[in-house]
Motif scaffolding. Structure first.
Motif, PDB file in Angstrom:
ATOM      1  N   TYR A   1       7.048   7.028  -7.756  1.00  0.00           N
ATOM      2  CA  TYR A   1       8.141   7.104  -6.783  1.00  0.00           C
ATOM      3  C   TYR A   1       7.737   6.300  -5.546  1.00  0.00           C
ATOM      4  N   LYS A   2       8.623   5.485  -5.026  1.00  0.00           N
ATOM      5  CA  LYS A   2       8.260   4.528  -3.976  1.00  0.00           C
ATOM      6  C   LYS A   2       7.865   5.170  -2.655  1.00  0.00           C
ATOM      7  N   HIS A   3       8.222   6.445  -2.459  1.00  0.00           N
ATOM      8  CA  HIS A   3       7.915   7.092  -1.170  1.00  0.00           C
ATOM      9  C   HIS A   3       6.740   8.083  -1.271  1.00  0.00           C
ATOM     10  N   THR A   4       6.063   8.113  -2.402  1.00  0.00           N
ATOM     11  CA  THR A   4       4.994   9.102  -2.605  1.00  0.00           C
ATOM     12  C   THR A   4       3.786   8.813  -1.713  1.00  0.00           C
ATOM     13  N   PHE A   5       3.317   9.865  -1.033  1.00  0.00           N
ATOM     14  CA  PHE A   5       2.043   9.786  -0.294  1.00  0.00           C
ATOM     15  C   PHE A   5       0.925  10.398  -1.136  1.00  0.00           C
ATOM     16  N   SER A   6       1.150  11.613  -1.657  1.00  0.00           N
ATOM     17  CA  SER A   6       0.145  12.256  -2.517  1.00  0.00           C
ATOM     18  C   SER A   6       0.845  13.124  -3.547  1.00  0.00           C
ATOM     19  N   VAL A   7       0.217  13.219  -4.715  1.00  0.00           N
ATOM     20  CA  VAL A   7       0.743  14.072  -5.783  1.00  0.00           C
ATOM     21  C   VAL A   7      -0.417  14.495  -6.671  1.00  0.00           C
ATOM     22  N   TYR A   8      -0.517  15.799  -6.958  1.00  0.00           N
ATOM     23  CA  TYR A   8      -1.568  16.294  -7.831  1.00  0.00           C
ATOM     24  C   TYR A   8      -1.149  17.652  -8.404  1.00  0.00           C
ATOM     25  N   PRO A   9      -1.618  17.983  -9.603  1.00  0.00           N
ATOM     26  CA  PRO A   9      -1.242  19.260 -10.229  1.00  0.00           C
ATOM     27  C   PRO A   9      -1.880  20.436  -9.511  1.00  0.00           C
TER      28      PRO A   9
ATOM     29  N   LYS B   1      -8.598  28.198   9.273  1.00  0.00           N
ATOM     30  CA  LYS B   1      -7.224  28.214   9.788  1.00  0.00           C
ATOM     31  C   LYS B   1      -6.888  26.921  10.509  1.00  0.00           C
ATOM     32  N   ALA B   2      -7.818  26.449  11.346  1.00  0.00           N
ATOM     33  CA  ALA B   2      -7.565  25.223  12.109  1.00  0.00           C
ATOM     34  C   ALA B   2      -7.458  24.011  11.190  1.00  0.00           C
ATOM     35  N   ILE B   3      -8.274  23.985  10.148  1.00  0.00           N
ATOM     36  CA  ILE B   3      -8.232  22.851   9.226  1.00  0.00           C
ATOM     37  C   ILE B   3      -6.898  22.793   8.490  1.00  0.00           C
ATOM     38  N   VAL B   4      -6.399  23.938   8.064  1.00  0.00           N
ATOM     39  CA  VAL B   4      -5.087  23.968   7.398  1.00  0.00           C
ATOM     40  C   VAL B   4      -3.995  23.501   8.356  1.00  0.00           C
ATOM     41  N   ASN B   5      -4.113  23.891   9.622  1.00  0.00           N
ATOM     42  CA  ASN B   5      -3.104  23.498  10.616  1.00  0.00           C
ATOM     43  C   ASN B   5      -3.115  21.997  10.899  1.00  0.00           C
ATOM     44  N   HIS B   6      -4.189  21.310  10.506  1.00  0.00           N
ATOM     45  CA  HIS B   6      -4.280  19.866  10.718  1.00  0.00           C
ATOM     46  C   HIS B   6      -3.478  19.078   9.686  1.00  0.00           C
ATOM     47  N   PHE B   7      -3.000  19.763   8.637  1.00  0.00           N
ATOM     48  CA  PHE B   7      -2.214  19.070   7.608  1.00  0.00           C
ATOM     49  C   PHE B   7      -0.920  18.587   8.247  1.00  0.00           C
ATOM     50  N   SER B   8      -0.731  17.276   8.282  1.00  0.00           N
ATOM     51  CA  SER B   8       0.317  16.698   9.127  1.00  0.00           C
ATOM     52  C   SER B   8       1.644  16.448   8.427  1.00  0.00           C
ATOM     53  N   LYS B   9       1.674  16.558   7.116  1.00  0.00           N
ATOM     54  CA  LYS B   9       2.901  16.234   6.390  1.00  0.00           C
ATOM     55  C   LYS B   9       3.552  17.495   5.826  1.00  0.00           C
ATOM     56  N   THR B  10       4.826  17.394   5.484  1.00  0.00           N
ATOM     57  CA  THR B  10       5.509  18.497   4.806  1.00  0.00           C
ATOM     58  C   THR B  10       5.079  18.492   3.347  1.00  0.00           C
ATOM     59  N   LEU B  11       4.680  19.653   2.848  1.00  0.00           N
ATOM     60  CA  LEU B  11       4.202  19.763   1.471  1.00  0.00           C
ATOM     61  C   LEU B  11       5.255  20.456   0.613  1.00  0.00           C
TER      62      LEU B  11
ATOM     63  N   TYR C   1       3.327  17.898  -3.724  1.00  0.00           N
ATOM     64  CA  TYR C   1       3.804  16.548  -3.392  1.00  0.00           C
ATOM     65  C   TYR C   1       4.023  16.424  -1.893  1.00  0.00           C
ATOM     66  N   SER C   2       3.609  15.265  -1.327  1.00  0.00           N
ATOM     67  CA  SER C   2       3.960  14.947   0.060  1.00  0.00           C
ATOM     68  C   SER C   2       4.487  13.518   0.098  1.00  0.00           C
ATOM     69  N   ASP C   3       5.360  13.266   1.065  1.00  0.00           N
ATOM     70  CA  ASP C   3       6.136  12.033   1.117  1.00  0.00           C
ATOM     71  C   ASP C   3       5.657  11.148   2.267  1.00  0.00           C
ATOM     72  N   ASN C   4       5.817   9.843   2.117  1.00  0.00           N
ATOM     73  CA  ASN C   4       5.444   8.898   3.181  1.00  0.00           C
ATOM     74  C   ASN C   4       6.362   8.992   4.393  1.00  0.00           C
ATOM     75  N   ARG C   5       7.580   9.475   4.181  1.00  0.00           N
ATOM     76  CA  ARG C   5       8.559   9.520   5.263  1.00  0.00           C
ATOM     77  C   ARG C   5       8.429  10.803   6.078  1.00  0.00           C
ATOM     78  N   MET C   6       8.838  10.734   7.329  1.00  0.00           N
ATOM     79  CA  MET C   6       8.791  11.906   8.194  1.00  0.00           C
ATOM     80  C   MET C   6       9.809  12.948   7.758  1.00  0.00           C
ATOM     81  N   ASN C   7      11.004  12.489   7.368  1.00  0.00           N
ATOM     82  CA  ASN C   7      12.079  13.415   6.989  1.00  0.00           C
ATOM     83  C   ASN C   7      12.597  13.071   5.595  1.00  0.00           C
TER      84      ASN C   7
END
Length: 300
Positions: free
Chosen positions: A243-251, A215-225, A258-264
């Motif tokens: 995409y120029k703002h991509t942080f991570s992407v995987y099937p 549970k704690a490890i999942v809560n450490h995920f810092s970006k919006t998924l 997908y998660s984005d480099n931007r906060m919002n």
């Protein structure tokens, strides 16, 4: 502590299998070592079960040093390696009697430990071990590892190649065994099994990435998924990767995570971008990250 690992390192020629590994496993804990093939899980298990000697560092199991007290450790632990290693020409019953005899005990003496497992393979007790199904081999191997009532149980990828029903049954058995006071260290490449452990350690390329409760490890995920789908999965993956703002992407099944480099991030902006690439039937939804998502982020 039931297991202590201090700055363990191990190399095979030019390959660093373990890089300064340190962590503890509490008595009575069900602890998971989670990582892909080649991460170093089996090497660490072999060191802890006295089959390998580390290049540097030290470790104890039930307060016994893995080098100085190797005989005591071998008498007090159960080990189920990833590869089925029982005598395939012996029957189920002959294998179990053989291992009981080696440890100076009998099936009857510790039958209460293996009863829930053994009753499932008892109808095949006269069948040679090599002729059993994958799930039945797994249950027999666990019975043999438990027959001498070990204080610590090491299970190296015990459910690899086993069907989903047998996997669930196996983890139900582990929970029941834990209630008897046995400390269990289990390794697995399956992220869904990580959630069933009290604590987990992520390992990648011989290094520990993080240790905590699931549970704690999942809560450490810092970006919006985001969970994203479209009419063409391959094209969707390629478009998101560039995409120029991509942080991570995987099937992830029928979707892309997908998660984005931007906060919002503005989902409408991403939707417009994907449409400009010719994609249709686009859905973009915020989702709660899983343990696998957290591992992928840490590994990145």
């Amino acid at each position: 502590m039931s297991i202590t690992i201090n700055h363990i390192s191990k190399s095979y020629k030019n390959v660093e299998a373990l890089k300064d590994i340190s962590f503890d496993v509490k008595a009575g804990e069900l602890f998971g070592l989670i990582g892909p093939d080649g991460a170093g899980k089996t090497t660490l298990f072999r060191i802890l079960t006295t089959l390998l000697i580390a290049d540097t560092g030290n470790a104890t199991v039930s307060n016994f040093d893995v080098v100085k007290d190797y005989k005591k450790i071998r008498n007090s632990v159960g080990y189920m390696p990833g590869k089925f290693s029982l005598y395939q020409d012996l029957t189920v019953e002959e294998n179990l009697n053989f291992f009981a005899t080696i440890f100076g005990t009998t099936i009857q003496e510790n039958y209460h430990l293996i009863k829930d497992i053994y009753i499932q393979i008892e109808p095949f007790k006269n069948r040679r071990a090599g002729k059993l199904s994958g799930g039945m081999k797994q249950k027999l191997a666990l019975c043999c590892a438990l027959i001498h009532k070990p204080e610590v149980l090491f299970l190296d990828e015990p459910t690899t190649g086993v069907d989903p029903v047998s996997r669930k049954e196996f983890w139900d058995m582990l929970k029941r065994l834990q209630q008897t006071g046995i400390t269990i260290l289990v390794s697995t490449p399956y992220m869904d099994e990580a959630a069933l452990c009290d604590r987990i350690a992520f390992i990648q390329n011989g290094a520990i990435l993080e240790i905590d409760t699931p549970k704690a490890i999942v809560n450490h995920f810092s970006k919006t998924l985001y969970n994203i789908s479209a009419d063409n999965m391959y094209q969707l993956m390629e478009s998101l990767r560039f995409y120029k703002h991509t942080f991570s992407v995987y099937p992830f099944g029928e979707y892309v995570h997908y998660s984005d480099n931007r906060m919002n991030m503005n989902p409408d902006e991403l939707n417009d971008y994907l449409q400009s690439k010719g994609l249709k039937e686009i859905t973009i939804e915020v989702m709660r990250p899983t343990i696998e998502d957290t591992f992928m982020a840490l590994a990145k």
